[in-house]
Design an enzyme around this catalytic site. Structure first.
Site, mmCIF file in Angstrom:
data_model
loop_
_atom_site.group_PDB
_atom_site.id
_atom_site.type_symbol
_atom_site.label_atom_id
_atom_site.label_comp_id
_atom_site.label_asym_id
_atom_site.label_seq_id
_atom_site.Cartn_x
_atom_site.Cartn_y
_atom_site.Cartn_z
ATOM 1 C CE LYS A 42 -0.916 31.417 -1.842
ATOM 2 N NZ LYS A 42 -2.376 31.573 -1.916
ATOM 3 N N GLY A 93 -2.495 26.722 -15.872
ATOM 4 C CA GLY A 93 -2.965 27.803 -16.731
ATOM 5 C C GLY A 93 -1.843 28.753 -17.103
HETATM 6 P P1 ADP Z 1 0.195 27.696 -12.984
HETATM 7 O O1 ADP Z 1 -1.035 28.530 -13.300
HETATM 8 O O2 ADP Z 1 0.933 27.290 -14.220
HETATM 9 O O3 ADP Z 1 -0.134 26.548 -12.075
HETATM 10 P P2 ADP Z 1 0.925 29.408 -10.793
HETATM 11 O O4 ADP Z 1 -0.426 30.039 -10.849
HETATM 12 O O5 ADP Z 1 1.241 28.558 -9.650
HETATM 13 O O6 ADP Z 1 1.217 28.627 -12.164
HETATM 14 O O7 ADP Z 1 2.046 30.550 -10.800
HETATM 15 C C1 ADP Z 1 2.159 31.492 -11.818
HETATM 16 C C2 ADP Z 1 2.699 32.790 -11.306
HETATM 17 O O8 ADP Z 1 3.867 32.611 -10.540
HETATM 18 C C3 ADP Z 1 3.065 33.708 -12.441
HETATM 19 O O9 ADP Z 1 2.157 34.783 -12.492
HETATM 20 C C4 ADP Z 1 4.494 34.185 -12.098
HETATM 21 O O10 ADP Z 1 4.681 35.565 -12.275
HETATM 22 C C5 ADP Z 1 4.592 33.803 -10.633
HETATM 23 N N1 ADP Z 1 5.998 33.629 -10.213
HETATM 24 C C6 ADP Z 1 6.905 32.779 -10.715
HETATM 25 N N2 ADP Z 1 8.116 32.944 -10.118
HETATM 26 C C7 ADP Z 1 7.964 33.946 -9.216
HETATM 27 C C8 ADP Z 1 8.847 34.601 -8.291
HETATM 28 N N3 ADP Z 1 10.121 34.245 -8.197
HETATM 29 N N4 ADP Z 1 8.333 35.570 -7.533
HETATM 30 C C9 ADP Z 1 7.034 35.936 -7.648
HETATM 31 N N5 ADP Z 1 6.162 35.357 -8.492
HETATM 32 C C10 ADP Z 1 6.610 34.373 -9.276
#
Ligand code: ADP
Ligand code: MG
Length: 408
Positions: free
Chosen positions: A214, A364
């Protein structure tokens, strides 16, 4: 800020020390009678040094931690029991496990602790007092937690080692610190020291890679970092709102329509500092045997979802990273959990490890991705245990769990 070593210097033998650890790890799905298991124990391993130091010095250690988001009452699927088992294995010592947070089980077991013994309390979020906005209720819960140590008069002390929770004004992070002599654990100190290198006197070029699902979660950090970075590489689900802001169609990809205007403003402010992917891996569905296609980022077909950055994007992001002296990476480049969409995240992980200077991974899911994709963790300068906490630190926000440790 007093540190764990300050506490050890005074001596902890026979004293009950409440440690707030971050043991919020992913568990396998509940499946009938099979117990849930820890699927990524990175945060447990990161918590070991402080616990070992205290135990070696003869402290009676009471560990408080949360898991997931239960609703302020006991909920078996969020029990810390599987974490207690893994912790015992990793420590190579017995771990007592209380069936509640500050109830009879916890009180009896805390009273019964011997020198060099460790008790893990059940999930602190099983008590509504942990996260409630009602300050009185939080204070009440904090008091009950502090009492498990016998209180300051009986030698009780508090060590915060839960970096992943320092951005929360919760009872076990904030209020309790005011009730006992309080110290920063090694993990908290280490995380803060690394994040400081990403905000003060940063070595250039400074490149930030952002991905994840997001944009709205990360707007604040983009705003805060944009003036400081040389390049901001954007992939993951959030790149589509930026592509839309550039006037491209994004098919059925993740899109936050209410953020398009903001992304347009950021692109205008950033000039060529924001770099978007040249190509995208698209598919009609998300499964292990999805049929995929690589398309130009300005030509995503209607009805298709963008699920990873493409090979050309990996190549051009890697070229920017190769020049960097400081790198911060947060958020996977694609749906790395599903094999056909993991290559972008793998490629960027590889490129980040090859950069010179300081390389930091925060988030995470990003940290879990690094481990799941089999990239050697030691090739990164630092893998932060705190997603939200590290982002809020970089945003320049006040982190209650750190502020309270500074108070005398
Ligand atoms: P972090 O926990 O490292 O901060 P986020 O929680 O923001 O990362 O995002 C992780 C999620 O984003 C993962 O579950 C991944 O599947 C999703 N994601 C990454 N690229 C896409 C995409 N193009 N479309 C949908 N979901 C995505
Ligand atoms: Mg996440």
């Amino acid at each position: 800020m007093k540190t764990l070593d300050d506490l050890l210097r005074v001596g902890v033998t026979g004293r009950r020390v409440l440690v707030r650890s971050d043991l919020n790890v992913p568990l396998s799905k509940a499946d009938g009678d099979t117990a849930r298991e820890v699927t990524d124990d990175g945060r447990i391993r990161a918590s070991l040094p402080v616990l070992e130091k205290l135990l070696d010095h003869g402290a009676r250690v009471i560990v408080a931690a949360h898991l997931g988001r239960p609703k302020g009452e006991p909920d078996p699927q969020y029990s810390l029991r599987p974490v207690a088992d893994r912790l015992a294995t990793l420590l190579g010592r017995p771990v007592e496990f209380a069936l509640d947070t500050v109830g009879e089980s916890a009180r009896l077991m805390a009273d019964g602790l011997g020198d060099g013994e460790l008790l893990l309390l059940e999930n602190v979020r099983f008590n509504a007092g942990e996260t409630t906005k009602d300050g009185e209720l939080r204070a009440e819960f904090a008091e009950a937690l502090a009492l498990l140590t016998g209180g300051e008069d009986e030698g009780g002390a508090y060590v915060d080692d839960a970096f992943g929770a320092v951005h929360r004004a919760h009872a076990s992070v904030y209020e309790v610190a005011r009730l006992l002599p309080h110290y920063a654990g090694d993990l908290v100190q280490e995380e803060v020291a690394v994040l400081r290198r990403l905000t003060d006197d940063v070595e250039r070029p400074y490149v930030v890679v952002l991905g994840g699902s997001k944009v709205s979660d990360k707007l604040a950090v983009i705003d805060a970092l944009l003036p400081k970075v040389d390049r901001l590489l954007i992939g993951g689900g959030m790149c589509f709102t930026f592509l839309k802001a550039q006037g491209h169609e994004v098919g059925d990809s993740l899109l936050e329509a209410d953020q398009v205007e903001t992304c347009r403003r950021l692109l205008a402010e950033a000039g060529d500092r924001i770099v978007l992917p040249d190509d995208i891996v698209v598919s009609a569905d998300i499964s292990d045997d999805s049929e995929t296609e690589v398309v130009r980022a300005d030509a995503i077909p209607a009805g298709m979802k963008g699920l990873d950055i493409g090979p050309v994007a990996v190549h051009s992001f890697a070229a920017v990273l190769a020049e960097a002296q400081t790198v911060f990476w947060n958020g996977p480049m694609g749906v790395f959990e599903v094999r056909p969409f993991a290559a972008g995240t793998s490629g960027i992980a590889e490129a980040v490890t090859s950069a010179g200077g300081l390389t930091v991974v925060g988030g995470g899911d990003s940290a879990a991705a690094v481990r799941a994709l089999g990239v050697d963790e030691n090739r990164f300068g630092h893998i932060s245990t705190g997603g939200g906490a590290s982002l809020e630190y970089l945003e320049g926000k006040d982190l209650p769990g750190l502020t309270v440790l500074e108070e005398i």
